[in-house]
Structure formats: structure tokens, C-alpha cells
Design a protein around this motif. Structure first.
Motif, PDB file in Angstrom:
ATOM      1  N   ASN A 192     -26.152 -52.202  47.048  1.00 45.31           N
ATOM      2  CA  ASN A 192     -27.255 -52.916  46.407  1.00 45.31           C
ATOM      3  C   ASN A 192     -26.871 -53.507  45.062  1.00 45.31           C
ATOM      4  N   SER A 193     -25.613 -53.377  44.674  1.00 46.21           N
ATOM      5  CA  SER A 193     -25.158 -53.870  43.382  1.00 46.21           C
ATOM      6  C   SER A 193     -25.263 -55.387  43.315  1.00 46.21           C
ATOM      7  N   THR A 194     -25.621 -55.900  42.142  1.00 44.63           N
ATOM      8  CA  THR A 194     -25.732 -57.356  41.951  1.00 44.63           C
ATOM      9  C   THR A 194     -24.663 -57.873  41.015  1.00 44.63           C
ATOM     10  N   ASP A 195     -23.587 -57.079  40.839  1.00 41.87           N
ATOM     11  CA  ASP A 195     -22.517 -57.493  39.932  1.00 41.87           C
ATOM     12  C   ASP A 195     -21.657 -58.608  40.514  1.00 41.87           C
ATOM     13  N   GLU A 196     -21.696 -58.787  41.822  1.00 41.98           N
ATOM     14  CA  GLU A 196     -20.831 -59.769  42.454  1.00 41.98           C
ATOM     15  C   GLU A 196     -21.355 -61.176  42.208  1.00 41.98           C
ATOM     16  N   GLU A 197     -20.440 -62.130  42.271  1.00 43.31           N
ATOM     17  CA  GLU A 197     -20.820 -63.533  42.158  1.00 43.31           C
ATOM     18  C   GLU A 197     -21.585 -63.926  43.409  1.00 43.31           C
ATOM     19  N   PRO A 198     -22.667 -64.688  43.275  1.00 48.60           N
ATOM     20  CA  PRO A 198     -23.399 -65.105  44.472  1.00 48.60           C
ATOM     21  C   PRO A 198     -22.540 -66.070  45.287  1.00 48.60           C
ATOM     22  N   THR A 199     -22.582 -65.924  46.600  1.00 50.99           N
ATOM     23  CA  THR A 199     -21.837 -66.818  47.474  1.00 50.99           C
ATOM     24  C   THR A 199     -22.803 -67.759  48.172  1.00 50.99           C
ATOM     25  N   GLN A 200     -22.273 -68.844  48.649  1.00 47.20           N
ATOM     26  CA  GLN A 200     -23.100 -69.855  49.303  1.00 47.20           C
ATOM     27  C   GLN A 200     -23.432 -69.451  50.728  1.00 47.20           C
ATOM     28  N   GLN A 201     -22.542 -68.688  51.383  1.00 46.01           N
ATOM     29  CA  GLN A 201     -22.750 -68.325  52.768  1.00 46.01           C
ATOM     30  C   GLN A 201     -23.610 -67.071  52.840  1.00 46.01           C
ATOM     31  N   PRO A 202     -24.554 -67.044  53.798  1.00 46.41           N
ATOM     32  CA  PRO A 202     -25.341 -65.810  53.957  1.00 46.41           C
ATOM     33  C   PRO A 202     -24.429 -64.692  54.451  1.00 46.41           C
ATOM     34  N   GLN A 203     -24.601 -63.511  53.879  1.00 48.79           N
ATOM     35  CA  GLN A 203     -23.763 -62.377  54.248  1.00 48.79           C
ATOM     36  C   GLN A 203     -24.548 -61.435  55.139  1.00 48.79           C
ATOM     37  N   GLU A 204     -23.804 -60.738  55.985  1.00 43.87           N
ATOM     38  CA  GLU A 204     -24.411 -59.699  56.813  1.00 43.87           C
ATOM     39  C   GLU A 204     -24.820 -58.558  55.886  1.00 43.87           C
ATOM     40  N   PRO A 205     -25.943 -57.897  56.158  1.00 46.14           N
ATOM     41  CA  PRO A 205     -26.317 -56.770  55.299  1.00 46.14           C
ATOM     42  C   PRO A 205     -25.273 -55.666  55.403  1.00 46.14           C
ATOM     43  N   ARG A 206     -24.950 -55.059  54.259  1.00 49.90           N
ATOM     44  CA  ARG A 206     -23.999 -53.959  54.233  1.00 49.90           C
ATOM     45  C   ARG A 206     -24.791 -52.654  54.261  1.00 49.90           C
ATOM     46  N   TYR A 207     -24.412 -51.790  55.153  1.00 43.21           N
ATOM     47  CA  TYR A 207     -25.080 -50.512  55.283  1.00 43.21           C
ATOM     48  C   TYR A 207     -24.179 -49.409  54.740  1.00 43.21           C
ATOM     49  N   PRO A 208     -24.775 -48.348  54.190  1.00 37.61           N
ATOM     50  CA  PRO A 208     -23.949 -47.211  53.787  1.00 37.61           C
ATOM     51  C   PRO A 208     -23.382 -46.564  55.047  1.00 37.61           C
ATOM     52  N   SER A 209     -22.316 -45.818  54.897  1.00 36.39           N
ATOM     53  CA  SER A 209     -21.740 -45.156  56.073  1.00 36.39           C
ATOM     54  C   SER A 209     -22.732 -44.132  56.612  1.00 36.39           C
ATOM     55  N   LEU A 210     -22.656 -43.932  57.912  1.00 34.87           N
ATOM     56  CA  LEU A 210     -23.543 -42.959  58.540  1.00 34.87           C
ATOM     57  C   LEU A 210     -23.242 -41.554  58.026  1.00 34.87           C
ATOM     58  N   HIS A 211     -21.977 -41.271  57.707  1.00 36.31           N
ATOM     59  CA  HIS A 211     -21.621 -39.973  57.127  1.00 36.31           C
ATOM     60  C   HIS A 211     -22.380 -39.748  55.815  1.00 36.31           C
ATOM     61  N   ASP A 212     -22.413 -40.762  54.961  1.00 38.55           N
ATOM     62  CA  ASP A 212     -23.115 -40.623  53.676  1.00 38.55           C
ATOM     63  C   ASP A 212     -24.612 -40.418  53.890  1.00 38.55           C
ATOM     64  N   LEU A 213     -25.188 -41.135  54.830  1.00 40.03           N
ATOM     65  CA  LEU A 213     -26.620 -40.962  55.099  1.00 40.03           C
ATOM     66  C   LEU A 213     -26.918 -39.567  55.646  1.00 40.03           C
ATOM     67  N   VAL A 214     -26.073 -39.086  56.550  1.00 39.77           N
ATOM     68  CA  VAL A 214     -26.260 -37.739  57.109  1.00 39.77           C
ATOM     69  C   VAL A 214     -26.137 -36.698  56.001  1.00 39.77           C
ATOM     70  N   ASN A 215     -25.139 -36.844  55.131  1.00 37.65           N
ATOM     71  CA  ASN A 215     -24.986 -35.893  54.019  1.00 37.65           C
ATOM     72  C   ASN A 215     -26.200 -35.922  53.099  1.00 37.65           C
ATOM     73  N   GLY A 216     -26.714 -37.111  52.805  1.00 32.93           N
ATOM     74  CA  GLY A 216     -27.908 -37.216  51.966  1.00 32.93           C
ATOM     75  C   GLY A 216     -29.112 -36.557  52.623  1.00 32.93           C
ATOM     76  N   ALA A 217     -29.275 -36.765  53.942  1.00 34.92           N
ATOM     77  CA  ALA A 217     -30.397 -36.158  54.666  1.00 34.92           C
ATOM     78  C   ALA A 217     -30.277 -34.637  54.681  1.00 34.92           C
ATOM     79  N   LYS A 218     -29.053 -34.126  54.884  1.00 29.94           N
ATOM     80  CA  LYS A 218     -28.860 -32.677  54.877  1.00 29.94           C
ATOM     81  C   LYS A 218     -29.188 -32.087  53.502  1.00 29.94           C
ATOM     82  N   PHE A 219     -28.795 -32.793  52.453  1.00 26.58           N
ATOM     83  CA  PHE A 219     -29.098 -32.326  51.104  1.00 26.58           C
ATOM     84  C   PHE A 219     -30.615 -32.230  50.908  1.00 26.58           C
TER      85      PHE A 219
END
Length: 179
Positions: free
Chosen positions: A109-136
Motif C-alpha cells: 500500500n506504499s505510495t513512495d513509488e513514482e506513478p506509472t502510466q500503465q495500470p498495474q495488477e493489484p499486489r497482494y501480501p503473501s498467503l503465508h503472511d496473511l495466515v501468520n497475521g490471522a493466527k496471531f
């Protein structure tokens, strides 16, 4: 600048003010029934106070000055300390939620990157990170004092949810022969 309230000439001054805590709730409004008006003839001349007994409802009560009694200093102290404790629990809960956010979600979700002209595919967090967050979060729920005092006995328990996430973690591991 401090806001002021003007009381018209001829009206008596109210004994209580906005925000004061009474035995029946907090004062959230005032209205005055002036002499020689329908409301004063019907209910009596003077101030009426609008009280909110519970901040989690919209039900309010209307009381005259004679029906209002402020909390004693000890009652007020106890009430305020309970509210402070509640807010501190909410802050702790929010901190735990914040800690549970995988770092990759923040990076995605960082906005530090330069905006690009081409639409980008949404980036998802890794499923491992989501599972670890849910377990926590599940572990935090399981040891939370409010949860422990509920006596909650569903068909599927917190332990079942934790086990399901553990199985999901195993499924995410690559097969042994491909290593």
C-alpha cells in the motif's frame, strides 16, 4: 476563542451545564420553558435537561432541575477511571491489530513509488503472511479477558480456527520431492 452561551434577560441561570455527569446520565442538552408559554403552562417554568443515560444508545431522558443529582466526587472518579480503562483496552486492541498487519501489506500500500502510466495488477501480501497475521489475532482473542469471561461455547472453537490455519500453512509448503 472559548464558546459562550447567552441567557436572555429574565431567564434564570441553569444550575447544571453541558457534559456534567448525573446519576441518570450525562447532560447533553438544555431547554428553557419561558413564562407565559404553552410548555411552561403545561409543565412549569424553568430549565429542562436532556440526559443520555448510555452513550451506546440514542435514548435520552428529559428531566427538570429538581430531578437531577450530580454524581458524588467518588462516583465521578470511579466512572472516569472505568472509561479510561475502557479506552486503554481499545488502544491496546488497536496496537495488536496494527502489529498483526504483515509488513508486506504496508509495502503493497506504499505510495513512495513514482506513478506509472500503465495500470498495474493489484499486489497482494503473501498467503503465508496473511495466515501468520490471522493466527496471531486468533491467539490474542483466545487470551483476551473479555473473551475468557464470556463462557462462549460455539461448535467451532478458537482452537479449531487455529488448527485450520495450521493445516493451511502445511498446504502452502512445497512438496518434499520438489526441494
Amino acid at each position: 476563542m472559548e464558546p459562550t452561551v447567552s441567557i436572555p434577560q429574565g431567564w434564570q441561570y441553569p444550575r447544571f451545564g453541558f457534559g456534567q455527569r448525573t446519576e441518570r446520565g450525562q447532560i447533553i442538552g438544555l431547554k428553557y420553558y419561558e413564562e407565559d408559554t404553552y410548555l411552561a403552562n403545561e409543565y412549569g417554568v424553568g430549565w429542562r435537561y436532556i440526559l443520555l443515560p448510555d452513550k451506546h444508545t440514542e435514548d435520552e431522558e428529559h428531566r427538570t432541575e429538581d430531578e437531577i443529582k450530580l454524581l458524588s466526587p467518588q462516583e465521578l472518579k470511579t466512572t472516569l477511571e472505568a472509561e479510561i480503562q475502557n479506552h486503554q483496552r481499545q488502544i491496546q486492541s488497536l496496537k495488536h491489530q496494527l502489529d498483526a498487519i504483515p509488513a508486506i501489506v504496508l509495502a503493497a500500500n506504499s505510495t513512495d513509488e513514482e506513478p506509472t502510466q500503465q495500470p498495474q495488477e493489484p499486489r497482494y501480501p503473501s498467503l503465508h503472511d496473511l495466515v501468520n497475521g490471522a493466527k496471531f489475532l486468533i491467539q490474542e482473542i483466545a487470551k483476551h479477558p473479555d473473551y475468557l469471561t464470556l463462557g462462549y461455547q460455539p461448535d467451532l472453537t478458537i482452537g479449531d480456527a487455529d488448527t485450520a490455519l495450521s493445516y493451511l500453512e502445511v498446504e502452502l509448503e512445497p512438496p518434499e520431492n520438489s526441494r
